[in-house]
Motif scaffolding. Structure first.
Motif, PDB file in Angstrom:
ATOM      1  N   VAL A 113      53.641  56.791  55.099  1.00  0.00           N
ATOM      2  CA  VAL A 113      54.120  55.533  55.691  1.00  0.00           C
ATOM      3  C   VAL A 113      53.701  54.387  54.762  1.00  0.00           C
ATOM      4  N   PRO A 114      54.668  53.568  54.259  1.00  0.00           N
ATOM      5  CA  PRO A 114      54.300  52.502  53.313  1.00  0.00           C
ATOM      6  C   PRO A 114      53.278  51.532  53.907  1.00  0.00           C
ATOM      7  N   VAL A 115      52.295  51.224  53.099  1.00  0.00           N
ATOM      8  CA  VAL A 115      51.259  50.244  53.464  1.00  0.00           C
ATOM      9  C   VAL A 115      51.433  49.019  52.553  1.00  0.00           C
ATOM     10  N   GLY A 116      51.500  47.794  53.153  1.00  0.00           N
ATOM     11  CA  GLY A 116      51.696  46.575  52.359  1.00  0.00           C
ATOM     12  C   GLY A 116      50.392  45.949  51.920  1.00  0.00           C
ATOM     13  N   PHE A 117      50.338  45.577  50.633  1.00  0.00           N
ATOM     14  CA  PHE A 117      49.153  44.918  50.068  1.00  0.00           C
ATOM     15  C   PHE A 117      49.596  43.592  49.408  1.00  0.00           C
ATOM     16  N   ASP A 118      48.768  42.544  49.559  1.00  0.00           N
ATOM     17  CA  ASP A 118      49.006  41.234  48.931  1.00  0.00           C
ATOM     18  C   ASP A 118      47.845  40.911  48.001  1.00  0.00           C
ATOM     19  N   ALA A 119      48.195  40.434  46.801  1.00  0.00           N
ATOM     20  CA  ALA A 119      47.178  39.964  45.855  1.00  0.00           C
ATOM     21  C   ALA A 119      47.215  38.437  45.815  1.00  0.00           C
ATOM     22  N   SER A 120      46.085  37.818  45.668  1.00  0.00           N
ATOM     23  CA  SER A 120      46.017  36.361  45.518  1.00  0.00           C
ATOM     24  C   SER A 120      44.839  36.010  44.626  1.00  0.00           C
ATOM     25  N   ALA A 121      44.817  34.741  44.202  1.00  0.00           N
ATOM     26  CA  ALA A 121      43.715  34.266  43.355  1.00  0.00           C
ATOM     27  C   ALA A 121      43.450  32.811  43.680  1.00  0.00           C
ATOM     28  N   SER A 122      42.218  32.404  43.519  1.00  0.00           N
ATOM     29  CA  SER A 122      41.890  30.991  43.714  1.00  0.00           C
ATOM     30  C   SER A 122      42.605  30.168  42.651  1.00  0.00           C
ATOM     31  N   PHE A 123      42.782  28.889  42.936  1.00  0.00           N
ATOM     32  CA  PHE A 123      43.509  27.989  42.020  1.00  0.00           C
ATOM     33  C   PHE A 123      42.840  27.958  40.648  1.00  0.00           C
ATOM     34  N   ASP A 124      43.643  28.199  39.602  1.00  0.00           N
ATOM     35  CA  ASP A 124      43.158  28.088  38.226  1.00  0.00           C
ATOM     36  C   ASP A 124      43.429  26.656  37.764  1.00  0.00           C
ATOM     37  N   PRO A 125      42.395  25.849  37.452  1.00  0.00           N
ATOM     38  CA  PRO A 125      42.630  24.442  37.110  1.00  0.00           C
ATOM     39  C   PRO A 125      43.387  24.230  35.814  1.00  0.00           C
ATOM     40  N   GLY A 126      43.513  25.250  34.985  1.00  0.00           N
ATOM     41  CA  GLY A 126      44.297  25.095  33.765  1.00  0.00           C
ATOM     42  C   GLY A 126      45.772  24.979  34.121  1.00  0.00           C
ATOM     43  N   VAL A 127      46.335  23.771  34.007  1.00  0.00           N
ATOM     44  CA  VAL A 127      47.686  23.533  34.518  1.00  0.00           C
ATOM     45  C   VAL A 127      48.730  24.344  33.774  1.00  0.00           C
ATOM     46  N   GLN A 128      48.414  24.811  32.579  1.00  0.00           N
ATOM     47  CA  GLN A 128      49.381  25.594  31.827  1.00  0.00           C
ATOM     48  C   GLN A 128      49.129  27.103  31.948  1.00  0.00           C
ATOM     49  N   ASP A 129      48.137  27.504  32.730  1.00  0.00           N
ATOM     50  CA  ASP A 129      47.815  28.925  32.849  1.00  0.00           C
ATOM     51  C   ASP A 129      48.832  29.651  33.733  1.00  0.00           C
ATOM     52  N   SER A 130      49.153  30.867  33.364  1.00  0.00           N
ATOM     53  CA  SER A 130      49.934  31.773  34.206  1.00  0.00           C
ATOM     54  C   SER A 130      49.071  32.997  34.497  1.00  0.00           C
ATOM     55  N   LEU A 131      49.241  33.637  35.702  1.00  0.00           N
ATOM     56  CA  LEU A 131      48.384  34.719  36.151  1.00  0.00           C
ATOM     57  C   LEU A 131      49.145  36.041  36.161  1.00  0.00           C
ATOM     58  N   THR A 132      48.428  37.096  35.814  1.00  0.00           N
ATOM     59  CA  THR A 132      48.961  38.454  35.856  1.00  0.00           C
ATOM     60  C   THR A 132      48.128  39.273  36.860  1.00  0.00           C
ATOM     61  N   PHE A 133      48.844  39.987  37.822  1.00  0.00           N
ATOM     62  CA  PHE A 133      48.181  40.796  38.861  1.00  0.00           C
ATOM     63  C   PHE A 133      48.463  42.268  38.571  1.00  0.00           C
ATOM     64  N   GLN A 134      47.372  43.064  38.412  1.00  0.00           N
ATOM     65  CA  GLN A 134      47.492  44.487  38.101  1.00  0.00           C
ATOM     66  C   GLN A 134      46.652  45.313  39.093  1.00  0.00           C
ATOM     67  N   TRP A 135      47.244  46.523  39.495  1.00  0.00           N
ATOM     68  CA  TRP A 135      46.631  47.339  40.548  1.00  0.00           C
ATOM     69  C   TRP A 135      46.265  48.732  40.013  1.00  0.00           C
ATOM     70  N   ASP A 136      45.161  49.252  40.587  1.00  0.00           N
ATOM     71  CA  ASP A 136      44.785  50.668  40.400  1.00  0.00           C
ATOM     72  C   ASP A 136      44.616  51.260  41.797  1.00  0.00           C
ATOM     73  N   PHE A 137      45.599  52.142  42.214  1.00  0.00           N
ATOM     74  CA  PHE A 137      45.579  52.696  43.567  1.00  0.00           C
ATOM     75  C   PHE A 137      44.905  54.069  43.652  1.00  0.00           C
ATOM     76  N   ASN A 138      44.764  54.746  42.516  1.00  0.00           N
ATOM     77  CA  ASN A 138      44.230  56.100  42.588  1.00  0.00           C
ATOM     78  C   ASN A 138      42.838  56.245  42.002  1.00  0.00           C
ATOM     79  N   GLY A 139      42.212  55.135  41.643  1.00  0.00           N
ATOM     80  CA  GLY A 139      40.826  55.162  41.193  1.00  0.00           C
ATOM     81  C   GLY A 139      40.624  55.735  39.827  1.00  0.00           C
ATOM     82  N   ASP A 140      41.703  55.812  38.989  1.00  0.00           N
ATOM     83  CA  ASP A 140      41.519  56.343  37.643  1.00  0.00           C
ATOM     84  C   ASP A 140      41.204  55.258  36.614  1.00  0.00           C
TER      85      ASP A 140
END
Length: 790
Positions: A617-644
């Protein structure tokens, strides 16, 4: 006994040193030149000889036309070298006074403006010059059909361009005019120098490089001041320097000015003003000095009274005067008429014509740039003058003054010499300034007069007086030959030393000082380190010695801020150079640089999602991050679900299906573009699904319309979640402002509902109106309108 023909030129002896010598200026005896009127005078700068023109006549109604005389002073005597009529000026009618002028070019050749008489009282004005062959009258006329007496003046520059200023009579008022003659051609005629009464005075003086200074008498605006104009481009354009009026002369008629220049181009102006009984203002002869366009002196030379040299105290008109100055500017002479019109009646010889003589003509001299003036010397008791017509004239040549004027229908010449106020065989003190005067403003600089010696009749020097800014005022008076002085500001110009010995005689020396501007100092403070998004506020510390006004400007890249205080929020990591520049009022500048190292701020990772789930049964996950004050910064979100420890899935929101029951450790890594990263972990327990436990789940996300709607004050809001997810349910007013958060948490899959009681987050009842229900669940967004009624 002192010579009758010479007088001390070092007027400081008369004016400032206590002594028994006379304070009355002594002039040579008057020499009668010829019968005539309206004399004008020019001095040849090459040899100091005098060139005089005048309107000759033998009776009130008979004129001998324009006349010319060349004179020189030899062995204390005035010698007439040449006397002749001027071709082209034979028709001038002498009884119409005024309208003559003369000047000498660089080759010593006289030029004059001659009048050709037309109808009764009407003239045309021509330029005439003397050549080897005689006088040549140029055509065309400078002006035609000019009504009788009018005021005119002219002067040459160093390129032999003749500059002319005049006030002509076309009606009661007329604008002053200007023109120039170059190579025999009339050019650059300019009018409109404000309203000037036709016979009330036009004065002109020109520097060798073509700087033109003009004064015009009695403009008809305001309180009748004197208009002073200057051109720095050879007469092409003019700027009004000042409306010259003394503070005590408000609403007083002022007129008939004259202007002279010293070798440095400083302007010396005299004019007359009438009486104003309503303001208690007396009649006056005024003196004004301008240096570099700024007024540095405005004093009274003579005023109304009953003593020798005083003006007619009952006059309501202006007074005629003329001025001359020595090349160094120290010695100034003014001649003036003590009555403006009415005076002793005089019957012309051989006629029954009675003329009203203007009254006595006086001279006063100054040896301190016009700051103080000698007693008056009477040149003649009867000088015929009316307004500006038949104006007396005074000119200077090195250390000599020459005057020409009319008295009882004859032209007279006198001179004022310069052999010094000494006894026979006596030499005056010799002032000597040692060394050069240069340095920076605010620094102590030695004024050294030790090279001075007393007069031949004296034994010691008792006083050293220094004029440190060339304005005619002796700022420092000391008994010592040396004095250390700090100029408060930059200065380039003359410094004058006057020494006085124990016989009360004085001597002068002048040198040029060059005092440079000292640039300011400025500090922006120490270098510093910040985190991106941080704000730096700095106040620059700027100073100048002695006390110039300093203006600061900050810059950081393309960003510029005026003022000493700097405030800036740094948008991203890097090294920034913040430069503060301080400029003083004289153009001196200094800079300081503050280096700001801005460090990168890493994001803070967070995982939002359920802690339990079912196999397949699909389980939903959300990633978030606190505000990065660098106005030109972009964020990358990466997941490890199997512990490898391999982050092989990317995204902020995603569904993950587990195929086996167990406890799973889920890892998230968030990185910004500058390489800073943070990690977060969560545990999710997955269970086997059974037929008994298997729930009935919605097929999709959904937000239903509230019921009832409209409502008052309660209503039910229903929604569906096909999987567990973070849910946020909010209520907004019509202005888009959030007024209530109904739910903000993770919620299991299923059918859900909640009650909205018509109140905001503070528990206050909301007013009637339309409201918006807004729902977010994972990537799903739903909106419904709700109506709250009374």
């Amino acid at each position: 006994m002192k010579s009758l023909y010479y007088v001390a030129f070092f007027i400081g002896v008369f004016l400032e040193a206590p002594c028994a010598r006379s304070q009355t200026a002594a002039w040579s005896p008057a020499v009668s030149l010829a019968r005539g009127s309206s004399p004008r005078l020019a001095v040849d700068p090459n040899d100091g000889s005098m060139h005089v023109n005048y309107i000759g006549y033998s009776s009130y109604w008979t004129s001998s036309g324009m006349q010319y005389a060349h004179l020189a002073v030899t062995d204390g005597q005035i010698q007439v070298l040449t006397r002749e009529g001027v071709a082209g000026g034979e028709g001038d009618q002498g009884y119409w006074l005024g309208g003559t002028a003369i000047a000498v070019d660089g080759g010593g050749n006289p030029h004059m403006l001659v009048r050709a008489h037309g109808e009764f009282g009407v003239f045309s004005l021509y330029h005439s010059r003397r050549t080897v062959a005689g006088w040549v009258r140029e055509t065309p006329a400078l002006k035609s059909n000019v009504l009788r007496g009018f005021s005119i003046d002219m002067a040459f520059d160093g390129s032999d361009v003749l500059h002319i200023a005049w006030c002509e009579k076309t009606d009661e008022w007329h604008d002053g005019s200007y023109a120039q003659i170059s190579g025999g051609s009339l050019t650059n005629i300019t009018a409109g120098f404000n309203g000037t009464r036709w016979d009330n005075g036009a004065g002109i003086a020109v520097t060798p490089d073509g700087g033109v200074h003009l004064v015009y008498g009695q403009p008809y605006s305001g309180n009748f001041p004197i208009a002073y104009y200057h051109s720095g481009d050879g007469g092409a354009t003019f700027q009004l320097v000042d409306w010259i009026t003394s503070a005590s002369d408000q609403f007083v008629r002022a007129g008939h000015p004259d202007i002279a220049l010293d070798a440095a181009g400083n302007a010396y102006i005299c004019y007359g003003s009438g009486k104003d009984e309503s303001n208690g203002v007396n009649s006056k002869i005024q003196f004004v000095r301008f240096s570099n366009g700024s007024k540095t002196a405005h004093v009274t030379v003579a005023q109304g009274g009953s003593g020798p040299g005083d003006l007619d105290p009952d006059s309501y008109r202006w007074f005629v005067s003329d001025i001359a100055v020595s090349p160094d500017g120290r010695n100034v002479a003014v001649i003036y008429l003590a009555m403006d019109k009415a005076g002793e009646e005089y019957t012309l010889p051989g006629t029954s014509v009675v003329r009203s003589v203007g009254g006595p003509l006086y001279a006063r001299v100054s040896g301190d740039y016009g700051a103080t003036w000698s007693d008056a010397a009477e040149l003649t008791p009867l000088c015929y003058l009316y307004d500006g017509r038949s104006q007396p004239c005074i000119e200077a040549s090195d250390d000599m003054f020459y005057a020409v004027y009319e008295s009882r229908d004859s032209v007279y010449v006198r001179f004022y010499g310069s052999t010094g106020n000494t006894e026979p065989g006596e030499t005056p003190p010799a002032a000597g300034i040692a060394g050069s005067l240069s340095g920076l403003e605010g620094d102590g600089i030695l004024l050294d007069g030790s090279g001075s010696v007393p007069s031949s009749g004296g034994t010691a020097l008792v006083e050293y007086a220094w004029d440190v800014d060339g304005n005619g005022t002796f700022d420092i008076v000391t008994a010592s030959a040396q004095y250390t002085y700090a100029w408060p500001d930059d200065y380039s110009g003359p410094v004058v030393l006057r020494v006085t010995d124990d016989t009360s005689l004085s001597g002068y020396d002048t040198v040029d000082a060059v005092i440079a501007n000292r640039p300011p100092s400025v500090s922006g403070g120490a270098d510093t380190t910040l985190i991106e998004g941080g704000r730096l506020v700095r106040a620059a510390a700027a100073s100048d010695v002695p006390a110039d006004v300093v203006t600061c400007t900050w810059s950081c890249g393309s960003w510029v801020m005026q003022g000493s205080v700097f405030g800036y929020q740094f948008p991203d990591n890097g090294v920034y150079a913040c430069v503060v520049r301080a400029v003083d009022e004289d153009g001196g500048a200094a800079t300081d640089t503050v280096f700001v190292t801005v460090l990168n701020a890493k994001p803070t990772a967070r995982i939002s999602g359920p802690s339990t789930g079912l196999v397949n049964v699909p389980v939903g996950f959300d990633a978030s991050a606190s505000f990065d004050p660098g106005v030109q910064d972009s964020l990358t979100f990466q997941w490890d679900f199997n512990g490898d420890q391999q982050y092989d899935t990317t995204g902020m929101r995603l569904d993950w299906t587990f195929t086996a029951a167990g406890v799973y450790h889920i890892h998230l890594r968030v990185a910004d573009k500058d390489g800073a990263s943070d990690s977060a972990s969560a545990v999710c327990v997955i269970s086997e699904a059974t037929a008994v436990d298997e729930p009935v789940l919605p097929a999709s996300f959904g937000l239903q319309q509230n019921y009832p709607n409209p409502f008052n004050p309660r209503t039910t809001i229903s929604y569906e979640l096909p999987r567990a997810v973070h849910v946020r349910l909010s209520v907004y007013n019509p202005l888009g402002r959030r007024v209530r958060v109904l739910y903000d948490a993770f919620q299991s899959a299923g059918f859900h509902s909640l009650l909205f009681d018509g109140r905001d987050d503070s528990g206050r009842a909301l007013p009637c109106g339309v409201y918006i229900c807004h729902m977010t669940a994972g990537s799903f967004t739903g909106i419904r309108k709700m109506l709250l009624v009374e």
